[in-house]
Structure formats: structure tokens, C-alpha cells
Scaffold this motif. Structure first.
Motif, PDB file in Angstrom:
ATOM      1  N   ALA A   1      66.533  35.623  10.133  1.00 40.46           N
ATOM      2  CA  ALA A   1      65.099  35.625   9.827  1.00 40.46           C
ATOM      3  C   ALA A   1      64.804  36.568   8.675  1.00 40.46           C
ATOM      4  CB  ALA A   1      64.297  36.023  11.069  1.00 40.46           C
ATOM      5  N   SER A   2      65.423  37.736   8.691  1.00 40.58           N
ATOM      6  CA  SER A   2      65.237  38.699   7.611  1.00 40.58           C
ATOM      7  C   SER A   2      65.805  38.157   6.312  1.00 40.58           C
ATOM      8  CB  SER A   2      65.912  40.027   7.970  1.00 40.58           C
ATOM      9  OG  SER A   2      65.856  40.930   6.891  1.00 40.58           O
ATOM     10  N   TRP A   3      66.986  37.549   6.392  1.00 39.98           N
ATOM     11  CA  TRP A   3      67.640  36.974   5.208  1.00 39.98           C
ATOM     12  C   TRP A   3      66.766  35.902   4.569  1.00 39.98           C
ATOM     13  CZ3 TRP A   3      69.431  31.811   5.053  1.00 39.98           C
ATOM     14  CH2 TRP A   3      70.178  31.472   3.916  1.00 39.98           C
ATOM     15  N   SER A   4      66.203  35.016   5.384  1.00 40.14           N
ATOM     16  CA  SER A   4      65.438  33.896   4.841  1.00 40.14           C
ATOM     17  C   SER A   4      64.121  34.350   4.219  1.00 40.14           C
ATOM     18  CB  SER A   4      65.165  32.856   5.930  1.00 40.14           C
ATOM     19  OG  SER A   4      64.354  33.401   6.958  1.00 40.14           O
ATOM     20  N   LYS A   5      63.639  35.525   4.596  1.00 37.86           N
ATOM     21  CA  LYS A   5      62.378  36.039   4.063  1.00 37.86           C
ATOM     22  C   LYS A   5      62.571  36.909   2.830  1.00 37.86           C
ATOM     23  CE  LYS A   5      59.901  36.105   8.482  1.00 37.86           C
ATOM     24  NZ  LYS A   5      59.296  36.997   9.528  1.00 37.86           N
ATOM     25  N   THR A   6      63.696  37.614   2.737  1.00 42.77           N
ATOM     26  CA  THR A   6      63.815  38.662   1.720  1.00 42.77           C
ATOM     27  C   THR A   6      65.012  38.535   0.793  1.00 42.77           C
ATOM     28  OG1 THR A   6      65.117  40.128   3.163  1.00 42.77           O
ATOM     29  CG2 THR A   6      62.708  40.289   3.310  1.00 42.77           C
TER      30      THR A   6
ATOM     31  N   MET B   1      61.172  26.660   5.527  1.00 40.86           N
ATOM     32  CA  MET B   1      61.785  27.570   6.505  1.00 40.86           C
ATOM     33  C   MET B   1      63.140  27.018   6.942  1.00 40.86           C
ATOM     34  SD  MET B   1      61.531  30.388   8.165  1.00 40.86           S
ATOM     35  CE  MET B   1      62.212  31.195   9.609  1.00 40.86           C
ATOM     36  N   LEU B   2      64.158  27.810   6.877  1.00 45.77           N
ATOM     37  CA  LEU B   2      65.480  27.380   7.304  1.00 45.77           C
ATOM     38  C   LEU B   2      65.526  27.327   8.831  1.00 45.77           C
ATOM     39  CD1 LEU B   2      67.462  29.549   4.775  1.00 45.77           C
ATOM     40  CD2 LEU B   2      67.283  27.075   4.760  1.00 45.77           C
ATOM     41  N   ASP B   3      66.161  26.295   9.331  1.00 46.93           N
ATOM     42  CA  ASP B   3      66.155  26.053  10.770  1.00 46.93           C
ATOM     43  C   ASP B   3      67.577  26.180  11.324  1.00 46.93           C
ATOM     44  OD1 ASP B   3      65.693  25.328  13.349  1.00 46.93           O
ATOM     45  OD2 ASP B   3      65.144  23.252  12.910  1.00 46.93           O
ATOM     46  N   PHE B   4      67.818  27.230  12.085  1.00 43.62           N
ATOM     47  CA  PHE B   4      69.114  27.435  12.724  1.00 43.62           C
ATOM     48  C   PHE B   4      69.024  27.193  14.238  1.00 43.62           C
ATOM     49  CE2 PHE B   4      69.260  30.019   8.869  1.00 43.62           C
ATOM     50  CZ  PHE B   4      70.494  29.658   8.335  1.00 43.62           C
ATOM     51  N   SER B   5      67.947  26.534  14.690  1.00 44.02           N
ATOM     52  CA  SER B   5      67.702  26.404  16.132  1.00 44.02           C
ATOM     53  C   SER B   5      68.811  25.628  16.837  1.00 44.02           C
ATOM     54  CB  SER B   5      66.348  25.742  16.385  1.00 44.02           C
ATOM     55  OG  SER B   5      66.284  24.469  15.764  1.00 44.02           O
ATOM     56  N   ALA B   6      69.361  24.610  16.173  1.00 42.09           N
ATOM     57  CA  ALA B   6      70.431  23.837  16.816  1.00 42.09           C
ATOM     58  C   ALA B   6      71.665  24.705  17.034  1.00 42.09           C
ATOM     59  CB  ALA B   6      70.775  22.615  15.970  1.00 42.09           C
ATOM     60  N   PHE B   7      71.949  25.581  16.065  1.00 39.18           N
ATOM     61  CA  PHE B   7      73.099  26.477  16.226  1.00 39.18           C
ATOM     62  C   PHE B   7      72.831  27.496  17.329  1.00 39.18           C
ATOM     63  CE2 PHE B   7      75.639  30.261  14.891  1.00 39.18           C
ATOM     64  CZ  PHE B   7      76.890  29.700  15.107  1.00 39.18           C
ATOM     65  N   TYR B   8      71.615  28.005  17.411  1.00 38.16           N
ATOM     66  CA  TYR B   8      71.276  28.949  18.483  1.00 38.16           C
ATOM     67  C   TYR B   8      71.436  28.280  19.848  1.00 38.16           C
ATOM     68  CZ  TYR B   8      69.141  31.698  14.706  1.00 38.16           C
ATOM     69  OH  TYR B   8      68.905  32.405  13.547  1.00 38.16           O
ATOM     70  N   ALA B   9      71.049  27.017  19.948  1.00 41.44           N
ATOM     71  CA  ALA B   9      71.207  26.290  21.213  1.00 41.44           C
ATOM     72  C   ALA B   9      72.679  26.141  21.566  1.00 41.44           C
ATOM     73  CB  ALA B   9      70.543  24.920  21.111  1.00 41.44           C
ATOM     74  N   LEU B  10      73.498  25.877  20.548  1.00 44.94           N
ATOM     75  CA  LEU B  10      74.941  25.783  20.778  1.00 44.94           C
ATOM     76  C   LEU B  10      75.490  27.115  21.282  1.00 44.94           C
ATOM     77  CD1 LEU B  10      77.566  24.100  18.500  1.00 44.94           C
ATOM     78  CD2 LEU B  10      77.915  26.448  19.199  1.00 44.94           C
ATOM     79  N   LEU B  11      75.070  28.216  20.644  1.00 42.39           N
ATOM     80  CA  LEU B  11      75.522  29.536  21.079  1.00 42.39           C
ATOM     81  C   LEU B  11      75.120  29.809  22.528  1.00 42.39           C
ATOM     82  CD1 LEU B  11      74.752  31.846  18.005  1.00 42.39           C
ATOM     83  CD2 LEU B  11      76.926  30.802  18.627  1.00 42.39           C
ATOM     84  N   ALA B  12      73.895  29.459  22.873  1.00 44.94           N
ATOM     85  CA  ALA B  12      73.375  29.761  24.201  1.00 44.94           C
ATOM     86  C   ALA B  12      74.184  29.083  25.300  1.00 44.94           C
ATOM     87  CB  ALA B  12      71.913  29.340  24.293  1.00 44.94           C
ATOM     88  N   GLN B  13      74.771  27.940  24.959  1.00 36.70           N
ATOM     89  CA  GLN B  13      75.516  27.169  25.961  1.00 36.70           C
ATOM     90  C   GLN B  13      77.022  27.411  25.890  1.00 36.70           C
ATOM     91  OE1 GLN B  13      74.299  23.104  25.199  1.00 36.70           O
ATOM     92  NE2 GLN B  13      72.132  23.646  25.293  1.00 36.70           N
TER      93      GLN B  13
ATOM     94  N   ALA C   1      74.593  25.889   0.602  1.00 43.80           N
ATOM     95  CA  ALA C   1      73.938  24.654   0.183  1.00 43.80           C
ATOM     96  C   ALA C   1      74.947  23.520   0.040  1.00 43.80           C
ATOM     97  CB  ALA C   1      73.201  24.881  -1.136  1.00 43.80           C
ATOM     98  N   GLN C   2      76.122  23.810  -0.519  1.00 46.23           N
ATOM     99  CA  GLN C   2      77.156  22.784  -0.659  1.00 46.23           C
ATOM    100  C   GLN C   2      77.608  22.286   0.714  1.00 46.23           C
ATOM    101  OE1 GLN C   2      80.007  24.919  -3.041  1.00 46.23           O
ATOM    102  NE2 GLN C   2      79.088  24.286  -4.988  1.00 46.23           N
ATOM    103  N   PHE C   3      77.799  23.208   1.646  1.00 46.77           N
ATOM    104  CA  PHE C   3      78.187  22.807   3.001  1.00 46.77           C
ATOM    105  C   PHE C   3      77.134  21.890   3.611  1.00 46.77           C
ATOM    106  CE2 PHE C   3      77.672  23.461   7.572  1.00 46.77           C
ATOM    107  CZ  PHE C   3      78.905  23.009   8.026  1.00 46.77           C
ATOM    108  N   GLN C   4      75.858  22.264   3.476  1.00 46.02           N
ATOM    109  CA  GLN C   4      74.793  21.451   4.053  1.00 46.02           C
ATOM    110  C   GLN C   4      74.732  20.070   3.401  1.00 46.02           C
ATOM    111  OE1 GLN C   4      73.097  22.081   6.721  1.00 46.02           O
ATOM    112  NE2 GLN C   4      73.839  24.172   6.995  1.00 46.02           N
ATOM    113  N   ALA C   5      75.047  20.000   2.109  1.00 50.16           N
ATOM    114  CA  ALA C   5      75.077  18.702   1.436  1.00 50.16           C
ATOM    115  C   ALA C   5      76.156  17.800   2.025  1.00 50.16           C
ATOM    116  CB  ALA C   5      75.310  18.896  -0.061  1.00 50.16           C
ATOM    117  N   ILE C   6      77.319  18.359   2.302  1.00 51.37           N
ATOM    118  CA  ILE C   6      78.394  17.578   2.909  1.00 51.37           C
ATOM    119  C   ILE C   6      78.039  17.211   4.349  1.00 51.37           C
ATOM    120  CG2 ILE C   6      80.830  17.583   3.572  1.00 51.37           C
ATOM    121  CD1 ILE C   6      80.311  17.445   0.526  1.00 51.37           C
ATOM    122  N   LYS C   7      77.503  18.174   5.090  1.00 53.21           N
ATOM    123  CA  LYS C   7      77.171  17.930   6.497  1.00 53.21           C
ATOM    124  C   LYS C   7      76.060  16.888   6.643  1.00 53.21           C
ATOM    125  CE  LYS C   7      76.109  20.226  10.868  1.00 53.21           C
ATOM    126  NZ  LYS C   7      76.056  21.480  11.632  1.00 53.21           N
ATOM    127  N   HIS C   8      75.241  16.736   5.619  1.00 52.52           N
ATOM    128  CA  HIS C   8      74.199  15.705   5.627  1.00 52.52           C
ATOM    129  C   HIS C   8      74.781  14.335   5.980  1.00 52.52           C
ATOM    130  CE1 HIS C   8      70.651  13.443   4.188  1.00 52.52           C
ATOM    131  NE2 HIS C   8      71.531  12.639   3.590  1.00 52.52           N
TER     132      HIS C   8
END
Length: 321
Positions: A28-33, A1-13, A159-166
Motif C-alpha cells: 500500500a505504501s509502495w503504490s502510493k509513494t 489502484m494496484l490490486d493484490f487481493s487475489a494474492f492475499y487470499a492465496l496467502l491466507a489459505q 509490468a512485463q510479468f503482468q503482461a505475460i500473465k494476462h
């Protein structure tokens, strides 16, 4: 499951919190379908990247995370092998623990052309529309931006971005895998970049309006796109292909583009750079082994594409809301 919770927390603040009304359901729809057939394999690559102690971070002059001396030879071999599983790498270059990802494009050259002409990014909220693998997101952060968000629907770029951000998990730099059509009208970003996207849009004037919809009053647009020479009525609409690309719709003159921007409501419109793409700036490499610019040009006349159109000429335009 892809986790965008940290970004949502950033948006909320932040001032971007209205985005939470639409984004979680979209992702959520994108990650499922809508996941690409190779996405699970790309996720395995990300999961297998070793955790390393990164002490060297350079964003002002390049995108460099870590040095060769911070890891073992075995770790370097493993990282190189895994990153190569995410080919083709088009936008960069990146340096990870001394491993040079020599991308098709020298995106650093474009950044050098753009940076002298834009407002100071210090403490700004910045959006990059069509950001690719996110090279410029890191340079924007290096220029002082407070919050940098890139959007691009390509799952390989994500995926490439996430590899660099790692190797530099900066919470202020994020890539969200959606397109501009999925963006609500936020009007909250101080600066919006769109580089190399306009000519791929079937309705370029509507696209300019979508960019304007993300800018706060007084905000700045930095638009980089293909142009042709001519007056305010000059617009090239290629046939089936332009430089072997199928999805090129309209290439305006800078005068026509200025008129489009004005009609949408932008002001203080300035053409700050014109540059003919060189074979040194866009080329095949060991990290992008497909056809590149040399294959898209007339072999006997590099001033023309292989179809006979004017060769790629790129303009940078800065405008205000």
C-alpha cells in the motif's frame, strides 16, 4: 489502484499466511509513494492488451501461451505493438500467440543447466529472489510447483510479468514488487532460487542468511551467480565497474562461496555447474536494443571484461538447510 487481493487470499489459505502481517502495508505504501515515473504508461499498456482465447499453454519445454491461429492478424499486430512498449525485455524468451519475444538472455538455457540438479518441484512452495520479469517462475510452475512466488523491486519487470500473465492468469504464479530486505523471516518455502543476484549485494553473507530465512527445515537453495577461479580465500572485489556494471561488489571463487554458505548454516553444498556466458546466450535483440555482453568484453580478448577482469563465469550451487 494496484490490486493484490487475489494474492492475499492465496496467502491466507496457505502456509505463507504469516506474510500477511507485513506485506499489505508495504505494498500500500509502495503504490502510493514509490511508483516509477513511467508506471502509469506501463499500466495503460496492460489495460489495452486484448482478451484472447488461449487454448495452448506450454510450460515444460518453453513459455508459450496461445498460438497464432487463435487470434486475428489485427490482434497480433496490436499485441506485438503493446508488448514492445515494455522494452527492454531482458529475461525470456516468451511466445505469445506466435509472437516471439526474443529477450537479451536465453534464460531457457540457464534453466536447462539448473533443472537436472535440483529436487523435484512437484507440489512445492517455491520462491525466486530477484526473478526479473518472471521467466523462470513459469518454468518452475511447469515443473510441478504448487505455489510460485517471485520477488523483484523493478517495476518494469513487474509490468512485463503482468503482461505475460494476462494471457495465462494462473493464480499460483505471482510476482511481488519488493526486495529481499522487505521479506519477513518466513521459513516456509520448500525451494528458494536466487539467480544472478548475489554479486549485486553489498553484504553477500547477510544475503545468504536472508535466503536461508525463507527456507523450511530440509528445504533447498539453488544459487546461481558469478564466480572467479581460485581457492577458498579468493574473492574479486572490482573497482567502479565490472563488465560496465556499477553495482557489482563481490565475486567469490566457488570454494569461497561454499565456505560462506557453510558458515551461514547450509549443508550438502554442491557445485553442480560452471558455465562461461556466451555471446549467443546474452546479446542485443529487437526487444532489447541496448548494449549487451559483446560490449562488456575486451574486443581483443573475450576472456576478459572491458576493464580487464575475468569474463563472466557462472556457477550453480545447490545446498540444503
Amino acid at each position: 489502484m494496484l490490486d493484490f487481493s487475489a494474492f492475499y487470499a492465496l496467502l491466507a489459505q496457505s502456509r505463507l499466511n504469516p506474510w500477511l502481517e507485513t506485506l499489505p502495508a508495504q505494498l500500500a505504501s509502495w503504490s502510493k509513494t514509490a511508483l516509477h515515473g513511467d508506471f502509469k504508461q506501463w499500466q495503460k499498456v496492460l489495460a489495452n492488451l486484448p482478451k484472447t482465447a488461449v487454448r495452448h499453454i506450454e510450460l515444460a519445454k518453453a513459455v508459450e501461451f496461445g498460438t497464432a491461429t487463435e487470434i486475428s492478424a489485427g490482434e497480433a499486430e496490436r499485441i506485438r505493438f503493446l508488448l514492445q512498449q515494455l522494452k527492454p525485455w531482458r529475461k525470456g524468451p516468451f511466445n505469445i500467440h506466435g509472437i516471439e519475444i526474443d529477450t537479451e538472455w536465453r534464460s531457457d538455457w540457464k534453466w536447462q543447466r539448473v533443472l537436472p540438479h535440483i529436487s523435484d518441484l512437484t507440489n512445492r512452495y517455491v520462491l525466486d529472489v530477484g526473478c526479473g520479469s518472471g521467466y523462470h517462475l513459469w518454468r518452475m510452475r511447469g515443473a510441478g510447483a504448487k505455489c510460485v512466488v517471485g520477488i523483484d523491486p523493478s517495476q518494469l519487470f513487474y509490468a512485463q510479468f503482468q503482461a505475460i500473465k494476462h494471457f495465462n492468469p494462473d493464480p499460483a504464479v505471482n510476482l511481488i514488487p519488493i526486495g529481499i530486505d522487505e521479506m519477513p523471516v518466513l521459513k516456509q518455502f520448500d525451494t528458494v532460487f536466487s539467480m544472478g543476484v548475489l554479486y549485486h549485494r553489498r553484504s553477500p553473507v547477510d544475503f545468504l542468511q536472508q535466503l536461508k530465512n525463507q527456507l523450511r527445515p530440509g528445504g533447498e537453495l539453488i544459487l546461481e551467480t558469478l564466480v572467479v577461479e581460485g581457492d577458498a580465500q579468493t574473492v574479486l572485489m572490482p573497482g567502479e565497474r565490472y563488465a560496465k556494471m556499477r553495482n557489482v561488489w563481490f565475486i567469490p571463487s566457488t570454494a569461497a562461496l561454499t565456505q560462506w554458505l557453510s558458515r551461514v548454516g547450509f549443508s550438502d553444498i554442491r557445485v553442480v555447474d560452471l558455465n562461461t556466458t556466451s555471446l549467443e546466450e546474452q546479446r542485443a535483440t529487437a526487444w532489447m536494443e541496448n548494449e549487451s555482453l559483446i560490449d562488456f568484453l575486451d574486443p581483443n580478448d573475450h576472456s576478459k571484461t572491458i576493464e580487464g577482469y575475468p569474463a563472466p563465469l557462472r556457477a550453480v550451487i545447490v545446498a540444503k538447510v
